[in-house]
Scaffold this motif. Structure first.
Motif, PDB file in Angstrom:
ATOM      1  N   ALA A 196     -57.314  43.348  45.758  1.00  0.00           N
ATOM      2  CA  ALA A 196     -58.328  43.176  46.807  1.00  0.00           C
ATOM      3  C   ALA A 196     -58.416  44.386  47.722  1.00  0.00           C
ATOM      4  CB  ALA A 196     -58.030  41.924  47.630  1.00  0.00           C
ATOM      5  N   GLY A 197     -57.365  45.203  47.730  1.00  0.00           N
ATOM      6  CA  GLY A 197     -57.381  46.404  48.553  1.00  0.00           C
ATOM      7  C   GLY A 197     -57.446  46.105  50.036  1.00  0.00           C
ATOM      8  N   CYS A 198     -58.140  46.980  50.753  1.00  0.00           N
ATOM      9  CA  CYS A 198     -58.245  46.877  52.204  1.00  0.00           C
ATOM     10  C   CYS A 198     -59.616  47.403  52.618  1.00  0.00           C
ATOM     11  CB  CYS A 198     -57.139  47.724  52.848  1.00  0.00           C
ATOM     12  SG  CYS A 198     -56.988  47.542  54.640  1.00  0.00           S
ATOM     13  N   LEU A 199     -60.154  46.936  53.731  1.00  0.00           N
ATOM     14  CA  LEU A 199     -61.393  47.504  54.249  1.00  0.00           C
ATOM     15  C   LEU A 199     -61.107  48.919  54.736  1.00  0.00           C
ATOM     16  CD1 LEU A 199     -62.943  44.573  56.351  1.00  0.00           C
ATOM     17  CD2 LEU A 199     -63.074  44.990  53.886  1.00  0.00           C
ATOM     18  N   PHE A 200     -61.974  49.861  54.342  1.00  0.00           N
ATOM     19  CA  PHE A 200     -61.718  51.237  54.758  1.00  0.00           C
ATOM     20  C   PHE A 200     -63.013  51.976  55.084  1.00  0.00           C
ATOM     21  CE2 PHE A 200     -62.198  51.299  50.165  1.00  0.00           C
ATOM     22  CZ  PHE A 200     -62.959  52.439  49.905  1.00  0.00           C
ATOM     23  N   VAL A 201     -62.901  52.918  56.017  1.00  0.00           N
ATOM     24  CA  VAL A 201     -64.016  53.760  56.436  1.00  0.00           C
ATOM     25  C   VAL A 201     -64.116  54.943  55.478  1.00  0.00           C
ATOM     26  CG1 VAL A 201     -64.854  55.295  58.264  1.00  0.00           C
ATOM     27  CG2 VAL A 201     -63.828  53.091  58.862  1.00  0.00           C
ATOM     28  N   ASN A 202     -65.348  55.341  55.166  1.00  0.00           N
ATOM     29  CA  ASN A 202     -65.567  56.541  54.365  1.00  0.00           C
ATOM     30  C   ASN A 202     -64.732  57.690  54.931  1.00  0.00           C
ATOM     31  OD1 ASN A 202     -66.736  59.026  53.365  1.00  0.00           O
ATOM     32  ND2 ASN A 202     -68.546  57.845  52.780  1.00  0.00           N
ATOM     33  N   TYR A 203     -63.995  58.351  54.042  1.00  0.00           N
ATOM     34  CA  TYR A 203     -63.074  59.390  54.519  1.00  0.00           C
ATOM     35  C   TYR A 203     -63.788  60.564  55.173  1.00  0.00           C
ATOM     36  CZ  TYR A 203     -64.039  62.703  50.688  1.00  0.00           C
ATOM     37  OH  TYR A 203     -64.642  63.609  49.839  1.00  0.00           O
ATOM     38  N   GLU A 204     -65.096  60.717  54.932  1.00  0.00           N
ATOM     39  CA  GLU A 204     -65.857  61.823  55.530  1.00  0.00           C
ATOM     40  C   GLU A 204     -66.377  61.482  56.930  1.00  0.00           C
ATOM     41  OE1 GLU A 204     -67.817  64.229  51.851  1.00  0.00           O
ATOM     42  OE2 GLU A 204     -68.626  62.219  52.209  1.00  0.00           O
ATOM     43  N   ASN A 205     -66.313  60.198  57.289  1.00  0.00           N
ATOM     44  CA  ASN A 205     -66.764  59.793  58.622  1.00  0.00           C
ATOM     45  C   ASN A 205     -65.743  60.144  59.694  1.00  0.00           C
ATOM     46  OD1 ASN A 205     -68.475  57.082  57.217  1.00  0.00           O
ATOM     47  ND2 ASN A 205     -69.428  58.370  58.783  1.00  0.00           N
ATOM     48  N   GLU A 206     -66.230  60.263  60.932  1.00  0.00           N
ATOM     49  CA  GLU A 206     -65.332  60.370  62.077  1.00  0.00           C
ATOM     50  C   GLU A 206     -64.665  59.009  62.274  1.00  0.00           C
ATOM     51  OE1 GLU A 206     -64.573  63.060  63.741  1.00  0.00           O
ATOM     52  OE2 GLU A 206     -66.002  64.317  62.633  1.00  0.00           O
ATOM     53  N   SER A 207     -63.426  59.037  62.686  1.00  0.00           N
ATOM     54  CA  SER A 207     -62.670  57.785  62.812  1.00  0.00           C
ATOM     55  C   SER A 207     -63.028  56.980  64.059  1.00  0.00           C
ATOM     56  CB  SER A 207     -61.166  58.073  62.809  1.00  0.00           C
ATOM     57  OG  SER A 207     -60.818  58.908  63.907  1.00  0.00           O
ATOM     58  N   ASP A 208     -63.826  57.590  64.950  1.00  0.00           N
ATOM     59  CA  ASP A 208     -64.187  56.885  66.195  1.00  0.00           C
ATOM     60  C   ASP A 208     -65.579  56.267  66.123  1.00  0.00           C
ATOM     61  OD1 ASP A 208     -65.770  59.121  66.265  1.00  0.00           O
ATOM     62  OD2 ASP A 208     -65.058  59.847  68.225  1.00  0.00           O
ATOM     63  N   PHE A 209     -66.154  56.183  64.942  1.00  0.00           N
ATOM     64  CA  PHE A 209     -67.453  55.528  64.722  1.00  0.00           C
ATOM     65  C   PHE A 209     -68.592  56.218  65.472  1.00  0.00           C
ATOM     66  CE2 PHE A 209     -64.006  52.506  64.324  1.00  0.00           C
ATOM     67  CZ  PHE A 209     -64.223  51.985  63.047  1.00  0.00           C
ATOM     68  N   SER A 210     -68.467  57.518  65.613  1.00  0.00           N
ATOM     69  CA  SER A 210     -69.461  58.273  66.387  1.00  0.00           C
ATOM     70  C   SER A 210     -70.567  58.885  65.522  1.00  0.00           C
ATOM     71  CB  SER A 210     -68.764  59.385  67.184  1.00  0.00           C
ATOM     72  OG  SER A 210     -68.079  60.281  66.314  1.00  0.00           O
ATOM     73  N   ASP A 211     -70.466  58.782  64.204  1.00  0.00           N
ATOM     74  CA  ASP A 211     -71.501  59.355  63.336  1.00  0.00           C
ATOM     75  C   ASP A 211     -72.785  58.535  63.394  1.00  0.00           C
ATOM     76  OD1 ASP A 211     -70.123  61.587  62.240  1.00  0.00           O
ATOM     77  OD2 ASP A 211     -68.983  60.225  60.935  1.00  0.00           O
ATOM     78  N   GLN A 212     -73.863  59.164  62.921  1.00  0.00           N
ATOM     79  CA  GLN A 212     -75.130  58.437  62.858  1.00  0.00           C
ATOM     80  C   GLN A 212     -75.015  57.219  61.955  1.00  0.00           C
ATOM     81  OE1 GLN A 212     -77.187  62.195  61.767  1.00  0.00           O
ATOM     82  NE2 GLN A 212     -78.826  61.531  63.156  1.00  0.00           N
ATOM     83  N   ASN A 213     -74.272  57.362  60.865  1.00  0.00           N
ATOM     84  CA  ASN A 213     -74.077  56.245  59.942  1.00  0.00           C
ATOM     85  C   ASN A 213     -72.617  56.246  59.488  1.00  0.00           C
ATOM     86  OD1 ASN A 213     -74.613  54.074  58.184  1.00  0.00           O
ATOM     87  ND2 ASN A 213     -75.081  55.469  56.477  1.00  0.00           N
ATOM     88  N   THR A 214     -71.860  55.266  59.944  1.00  0.00           N
ATOM     89  CA  THR A 214     -70.461  55.098  59.524  1.00  0.00           C
ATOM     90  C   THR A 214     -70.412  54.007  58.457  1.00  0.00           C
ATOM     91  OG1 THR A 214     -69.622  55.750  61.694  1.00  0.00           O
ATOM     92  CG2 THR A 214     -68.137  54.509  60.269  1.00  0.00           C
ATOM     93  N   ILE A 215     -69.751  54.295  57.347  1.00  0.00           N
ATOM     94  CA  ILE A 215     -69.733  53.357  56.213  1.00  0.00           C
ATOM     95  C   ILE A 215     -68.343  52.728  56.086  1.00  0.00           C
ATOM     96  CG2 ILE A 215     -70.144  53.077  53.737  1.00  0.00           C
ATOM     97  CD1 ILE A 215     -71.643  55.888  54.008  1.00  0.00           C
TER      98      ILE A 215
END
Length: 390
Positions: free
Chosen positions: A253-272
């Motif tokens: 099942a893995g884990c929920l994860f943010v795209n590694y290219e996104n900023e970790s503070d959710f500041s991008d225009q589109n965070t996946i």
């Protein structure tokens, strides 16, 4: 030439026909008599004993062979009581050997049964494997839930969502607008490179303890409408956490994860944020429930808790998209971003008539698989309010 004894006579091995007179026929039938040790046929209405050929014996009818045949090596014998036929079924008759039955059908049946048994055992093993994996995931994430506090004990999220929704309907800008949240303590914090005054909210997540388990944690996602609550991590690529748990052990099942290219503070225009579409509804297996209007009516928001800031997002789109393309772009020109938002609004499967989007918005895209490798199901929300964590 044979002698003819007439009907009812007896031939004692001289190859003559018996009867009341003598017959000149050689090797044919006796009439109404006893035929013993001959090469010919048996008697009509007679007894044929110890022959090596043809049928014989007692014949009780007409136009047929048969009768009582004792001690022969060829053809049938036995008692024949009818007409127009071959030998009967005498108690001392010797039947021709039966043909051996073919074993091909038996072999095929055995092979089919063995294959069916193998399939049954294999299917059982696979089902057990699925059960074991699901249970392992449930156990781990149930344990992680002990690092959270029920928000009903800290904050009334229904009230917060209602206040923000009212502000959105009135056309107010809500992000960082403390006026949209009444009667609440405020705090000035750094968001990116800016100082922002935000309403304060008690953080229900124990990030200090969670970081000791996995330092890759960047947030905790909560979607109230589908009862979803999981930690979110970010790895060095988009592969590691596909089948690694939060505790960094193998887990399908893995884990929920943010795209590694996104900023970790959710500041991008589109965070996946990615998650598996698990069959038991865990991880992102329940995202598709947003197609149900009643589910969406429960809550039109999702929340991302971080150690310092709490983010509130208003859902504005849910739909199936191609597995590659615009929805997975993270940085846009203004024109590209406007097209991105327009496409999302126009193709949404959820009602977005009461929400608007602009190129100033920050979007989070929740993405999961569909069973078709060429498509994904996504739910998108725009940031509508931030809170300082307390």
């Amino acid at each position: 030439m044979k002698r003819k004894d007439g009907n009812g006579g007896r031939d004692n091995g001289e190859n003559y026909e018996s009867g009341s007179g003598y017959s000149e026929s050689y090797g044919s039938n006796t009439y109404d008599g006893y035929y013993d040790n001959s090469n010919g046929s048996g008697g009509y209405n007679g007894y044929y004993d110890d022959s090596v050929r043809n049928d014989g014996g007692y014949y009780g009818g007409t136009n047929g062979n048969g009768g009582y045949y004792d001690g022969v090596t060829e053809n049938g014998g036995g008692y024949y009581a009818g007409s127009t036929g071959s030998s009967g079924n005498g108690s001392n008759s010797k039947k021709p050997p039966e043909k051996k039955k073919s074993h091909v059908g038996d072999v095929i049946s055995i092979i089919v049964m063995a294959a069916a048994f193998y399939v049954f055992v294999f299917a059982g093993y696979k089902l057990y494997g699925y059960y074991r994996e699901y249970k392992k995931a449930d156990d781990e994430y149930a344990n992680l839930a002990t690092y959270t506090v029920d928000e009903t004990e800290t904050e009334d999220l229904d009230e917060l969502e209602s206040e923000v929704e009212a502000a959105l309907l009135s056309g107010e800008s809500t992000v960082g607008n403390i006026q949209s949240i009444s009667g609440r303590e405020v705090k000035t914090v750094e968001v990116g490179e800016e100082e922002v005054t935000l309403p304060v909210m008690v953080n229900p997540i124990d990030f200090e303890s969670l970081k000791e388990v996995n330092s890759d944690i960047v947030g905790w996602l909560k979607i109230r409408a589908i009862d979803l609550s999981y930690p979110v991590v970010q790895g060095e690529d988009n592969d590691y956490y596909l089948h690694q748990s939060f505790e960094q052990e193998y887990l399908f099942a893995g884990c929920l994860f943010v795209n590694y290219e996104n900023e970790s503070d959710f500041s991008d225009q589109n965070t996946i944020i990615y998650g598996h579409n698990m069959k038991n509804g865990s991880m992102f297996g329940s995202l598709k429930k947003f197609r149900d209007e009643e589910v969406f009516a429960k809550s039109k928001y999702f929340w991302i808790f971080t150690e310092d800031i709490i983010y509130q997002y208003r859902i504005f789109s849910a739909r199936v998209v191609n597995s590659v393309g615009q929805p997975y772009q993270i940085v846009f020109t203004e024109e590209e971003f406007e097209d991105f938002l327009t496409t999302a609004m126009e193709n949404s499967e959820v009602d977005n008539s009461t929400v608007s989007v602009s190129t100033d918005d920050k979007v989070v895209t929740l993405s999961t698989c569909t069973g078709d490798s060429s498509t994904r199901f996504i739910v998108q929300g725009k940031l509508v309010q931030m809170y300082a964590s307390k």
